[in-house]
Structure formats: C-alpha cells, structure tokens
Design a protein around this motif. Sequence first.
Motif, PDB file in Angstrom:
ATOM      1  N   LYS A  60       9.371  85.955  81.483  1.00 34.90           N
ATOM      2  CA  LYS A  60       9.271  86.189  82.911  1.00 34.90           C
ATOM      3  C   LYS A  60       8.826  84.819  83.679  1.00 34.90           C
ATOM      4  CE  LYS A  60       7.343  89.566  86.131  1.00 34.90           C
ATOM      5  NZ  LYS A  60       6.352  90.460  86.534  1.00 34.90           N
ATOM      6  N   ARG A  61       7.832  84.352  83.197  1.00 34.04           N
ATOM      7  CA  ARG A  61       7.326  82.905  83.848  1.00 34.04           C
ATOM      8  C   ARG A  61       8.297  82.089  84.002  1.00 34.04           C
ATOM      9  NH1 ARG A  61       5.200  80.703  87.705  1.00 34.04           N
ATOM     10  NH2 ARG A  61       3.763  78.990  87.268  1.00 34.04           N
ATOM     11  N   GLN A  62       9.074  81.778  82.706  1.00 34.54           N
ATOM     12  CA  GLN A  62      10.275  80.953  82.608  1.00 34.54           C
ATOM     13  C   GLN A  62      11.244  81.148  83.678  1.00 34.54           C
ATOM     14  OE1 GLN A  62      10.347  78.197  80.291  1.00 34.54           O
ATOM     15  NE2 GLN A  62      12.479  77.566  80.263  1.00 34.54           N
ATOM     16  N   ARG A  63      11.632  82.414  83.690  1.00 38.75           N
ATOM     17  CA  ARG A  63      12.754  82.758  84.485  1.00 38.75           C
ATOM     18  C   ARG A  63      12.330  82.696  85.968  1.00 38.75           C
ATOM     19  NH1 ARG A  63      17.334  85.543  83.767  1.00 38.75           N
ATOM     20  NH2 ARG A  63      18.267  86.963  85.453  1.00 38.75           N
ATOM     21  N   GLY A  64      11.192  82.686  86.356  1.00 38.87           N
ATOM     22  CA  GLY A  64      10.688  82.610  87.688  1.00 38.87           C
ATOM     23  C   GLY A  64      10.774  81.070  88.147  1.00 38.87           C
TER      24      GLY A  64
END
Length: 94
Positions: A60-64
Amino acid sequence: MDLKYLLLKLAVKTAGFMPMRLGYYLAALCGDVLFLLSAKRRKIVSDNIRHVSGLALDKKRQRGIMRSVFKHMAKNYFELTKLSPLRLDKLEEL
C-alpha cells in the motif's frame, strides 16, 4: 502521426493559456491516469523506489509513493510546457 506526439503538441499549445492552478490539477489527473494504464512504467518506478530507498515497504505504501511519482512527473511536464515560452521578466508575475 504518432498519438503521443499529437498529445504533447496539444499540451504545449494549451498550457500557455491555462492558469497554473488548473494546469496542476489536470496534470495530477493525467498522472493518475498514466499510473493506472502503464504497468510497464509502474514496474520501473517500483524498482527504482526499492533500489533508492533500500527499504522493504508494504504494498500500500509502495503504491502510494509510485502514484505520487507519476503525479509529480506530470506536473513537471506541465511546468516545462507552461514556462518554456516565458521571458525571465514575466516569471515574477506568476
């Protein structure tokens, strides 16, 4: 003619007349669209983030972060097309 070339030419022509706030909004929107449509570029950005940060980020953090990269790049392209024809004495008016 190449579709990418035509879209770039259209962007350059319209950016000169567009208010900065509207341009940034549309550029961010384009960045989101490109993020969603370009799996190849997402993979490249993901690999670069992982390489540069050295961190194991959750998905989720990587995608953001990846989405933010696409938005910022689109805004940078808008700035280039908007500011390139300006003379230095006009920059202070912005």
